[in-house]
Write a protein that holds these residues in place. Structure first.
Motif, PDB file in Angstrom:
ATOM      1  N   ILE A  84       0.856  -1.181   0.000  1.00 32.96           N
ATOM      2  CA  ILE A  84       0.000   0.000   0.000  1.00 32.96           C
ATOM      3  C   ILE A  84       0.896   1.237   0.000  1.00 32.96           C
ATOM      4  CG2 ILE A  84      -0.181   0.041   2.532  1.00 32.96           C
ATOM      5  CD1 ILE A  84      -3.084   1.104   2.132  1.00 32.96           C
ATOM      6  N   ILE A  85       0.481   2.251  -0.750  1.00 37.48           N
ATOM      7  CA  ILE A  85       1.203   3.517  -0.773  1.00 37.48           C
ATOM      8  C   ILE A  85       0.204   4.654  -0.590  1.00 37.48           C
ATOM      9  CG2 ILE A  85       3.120   2.730  -2.217  1.00 37.48           C
ATOM     10  CD1 ILE A  85       1.731   4.118  -4.602  1.00 37.48           C
ATOM     11  N   SER A  86       0.707   5.762  -0.081  1.00 35.01           N
ATOM     12  CA  SER A  86      -0.128   6.953   0.050  1.00 35.01           C
ATOM     13  C   SER A  86      -0.348   7.582  -1.321  1.00 35.01           C
ATOM     14  CB  SER A  86       0.541   7.967   0.985  1.00 35.01           C
ATOM     15  OG  SER A  86       1.725   8.476   0.383  1.00 35.01           O
ATOM     16  N   HIS A 120       4.211   7.373  -0.560  1.00 33.05           N
ATOM     17  CA  HIS A 120       4.950   6.926   0.615  1.00 33.05           C
ATOM     18  C   HIS A 120       4.441   5.544   1.025  1.00 33.05           C
ATOM     19  CE1 HIS A 120       6.998  10.753   1.699  1.00 33.05           C
ATOM     20  NE2 HIS A 120       5.956  11.309   1.105  1.00 33.05           N
ATOM     21  N   PHE A 121       5.337   4.719   1.545  1.00 33.27           N
ATOM     22  CA  PHE A 121       4.951   3.373   1.970  1.00 33.27           C
ATOM     23  C   PHE A 121       4.457   3.336   3.413  1.00 33.27           C
ATOM     24  CE2 PHE A 121       7.401   2.301  -1.760  1.00 33.27           C
ATOM     25  CZ  PHE A 121       6.739   1.190  -2.271  1.00 33.27           C
ATOM     26  N   VAL A 122       4.755   4.364   4.182  1.00 31.40           N
ATOM     27  CA  VAL A 122       4.288   4.443   5.574  1.00 31.40           C
ATOM     28  C   VAL A 122       3.770   5.847   5.848  1.00 31.40           C
ATOM     29  CG1 VAL A 122       5.845   2.646   6.443  1.00 31.40           C
ATOM     30  CG2 VAL A 122       6.603   5.042   6.420  1.00 31.40           C
ATOM     31  N   GLY A 123       3.005   5.951   6.928  1.00 34.74           N
ATOM     32  CA  GLY A 123       2.457   7.242   7.311  1.00 34.74           C
ATOM     33  C   GLY A 123       3.262   7.908   8.401  1.00 34.74           C
ATOM     34  N   PRO A 124       2.664   8.862   9.108  1.00 36.86           N
ATOM     35  CA  PRO A 124       3.381   9.656  10.119  1.00 36.86           C
ATOM     36  C   PRO A 124       3.999   8.830  11.241  1.00 36.86           C
ATOM     37  CG  PRO A 124       1.312  10.706   9.539  1.00 36.86           C
ATOM     38  CD  PRO A 124       1.291   9.363   8.891  1.00 36.86           C
ATOM     39  N   SER A 125       3.419   7.683  11.581  1.00 34.38           N
ATOM     40  CA  SER A 125       3.959   6.866  12.671  1.00 34.38           C
ATOM     41  C   SER A 125       4.908   5.785  12.174  1.00 34.38           C
ATOM     42  CB  SER A 125       2.813   6.224  13.467  1.00 34.38           C
ATOM     43  OG  SER A 125       2.125   5.269  12.678  1.00 34.38           O
ATOM     44  N   ASP A 126       5.379   5.930  10.929  1.00 36.36           N
ATOM     45  CA  ASP A 126       6.293   4.966  10.316  1.00 36.36           C
ATOM     46  C   ASP A 126       5.660   3.585  10.178  1.00 36.36           C
ATOM     47  OD1 ASP A 126       8.422   6.673   9.810  1.00 36.36           O
ATOM     48  OD2 ASP A 126       9.250   6.418  11.815  1.00 36.36           O
ATOM     49  N   THR A 181      -2.459  11.657   2.216  1.00 29.50           N
ATOM     50  CA  THR A 181      -1.276  12.385   1.757  1.00 29.50           C
ATOM     51  C   THR A 181      -0.332  12.562   2.947  1.00 29.50           C
ATOM     52  OG1 THR A 181      -2.531  13.590   0.074  1.00 29.50           O
ATOM     53  CG2 THR A 181      -0.415  14.532   0.746  1.00 29.50           C
ATOM     54  N   VAL A 182       0.923  12.129   2.790  1.00 28.36           N
ATOM     55  CA  VAL A 182       1.898  12.163   3.875  1.00 28.36           C
ATOM     56  C   VAL A 182       2.705  13.447   3.854  1.00 28.36           C
ATOM     57  CG1 VAL A 182       3.912  11.012   4.881  1.00 28.36           C
ATOM     58  CG2 VAL A 182       2.016   9.653   3.935  1.00 28.36           C
ATOM     59  N   GLY A 183       3.097  13.884   2.661  1.00 24.34           N
ATOM     60  CA  GLY A 183       3.919  15.082   2.534  1.00 24.34           C
ATOM     61  C   GLY A 183       5.396  14.755   2.494  1.00 24.34           C
ATOM     62  N   GLY A 184       6.183  15.667   1.961  1.00 27.18           N
ATOM     63  CA  GLY A 184       7.615  15.436   1.845  1.00 27.18           C
ATOM     64  C   GLY A 184       7.944  14.583   0.630  1.00 27.18           C
ATOM     65  N   SER A 185       9.218  14.343   0.426  1.00 24.27           N
ATOM     66  CA  SER A 185       9.663  13.565  -0.735  1.00 24.27           C
ATOM     67  C   SER A 185       9.551  12.078  -0.431  1.00 24.27           C
ATOM     68  CB  SER A 185      11.117  13.901  -1.083  1.00 24.27           C
ATOM     69  OG  SER A 185      11.248  15.274  -1.400  1.00 24.27           O
TER      70      SER A 185
END
Length: 204
Positions: free
Chosen positions: A2-4, A8-14, A167-171
């Motif tokens: 799963i990706i955002s 990203h493969f993980v969210g804010p809590s890794d 959406t996670v944000g950042g690169s």
């Protein structure tokens, strides 16, 4: 995997749990139930609180035993009392890719296979080891580092991808862990709410 929405493969809590949904989890459990073994990197197993698979009533119609769990590790730094090694029907397979010796305590509760990651045939050797255990249908659930190695070796036949609306944000990291369009054919797609699901097969 799963990706955002922004890859990203993980969210804010890794954790990928930040991205998932009920429909995604149901699909994940079905794919596991159709497998002989779930392959996962040790760090992902720790971060996502993996446990040995158990029989699930909703998949009784498949007439299959639950998959085994195979964990790829270089450091063998495990909590040996964790559900990673207890509660299922068969021992967890530990694929030791480093040079650390296996403790007798780990050998007692797991089936350890040494497959040095420094070998040029590492991926092939890993799958050979699983095949020798009669584990032929493999579902890899990451992490992205392990998945990248499998993709580079063209060892993945099917890629099941969930795109989360989060959406996670950042690169984003690990772009190499995503399927490259030129090598893949999309053979299925579905939508559940704001979640999109794609099934892709490798061109052979």
């Amino acid at each position: 995997m799963i990706i955002s929405k922004d890859k990203h493969f993980v969210g804010p809590s890794d954790s990928s749990r930040d991205l998932t949904s009920e429909s995604d989890l149901k699909l994940l459990l079905l794919l596991r139930a159709l497998s002989d073994v779930v392959l996962v990197g040790a760090n992902t197993a720790r971060m996502e609180n993996y446990r040995q698979p158990k029989v699930r009533d909703e998949f009784a119609f498949l007439n299959r035993k639950p998959p085994r769990l195979a964990v790829v590790s270089a450091k063998l730094n495990f909590d040996l009392s964790s559900p990673l090694f207890h509660g299922g029907q068969e021992k967890t397979v530990v694929i030791n890719v480093g040079d650390k010796s296996t403790s007798s305590e780990l050998n007692d509760i797991a089936h350890v296979v040494d497959v040095p990651s420094t070998s040029s045939s590492f991926v092939q050797d890993m799958f050979t080891a699983l095949t020798e255990l009669d584990l032929r249908k493999v579902t890899c659930e990451g992490g992205p580092s392990l998945l990248t190695q499998l993709l580079e070796a063209e060892a993945v036949d099917e890629y099941d991808l969930t795109i989360s609306p989060v959406t996670v944000g950042g690169s984003p990291a690990w772009s190499d862990a995503l399927p490259q369009d030129s090598k893949w054919v999309q053979v299925g797609t579905a939508v559940s709410g704001d979640f999109e699901f794609k099934r892709l097969l490798m061109r052979r």
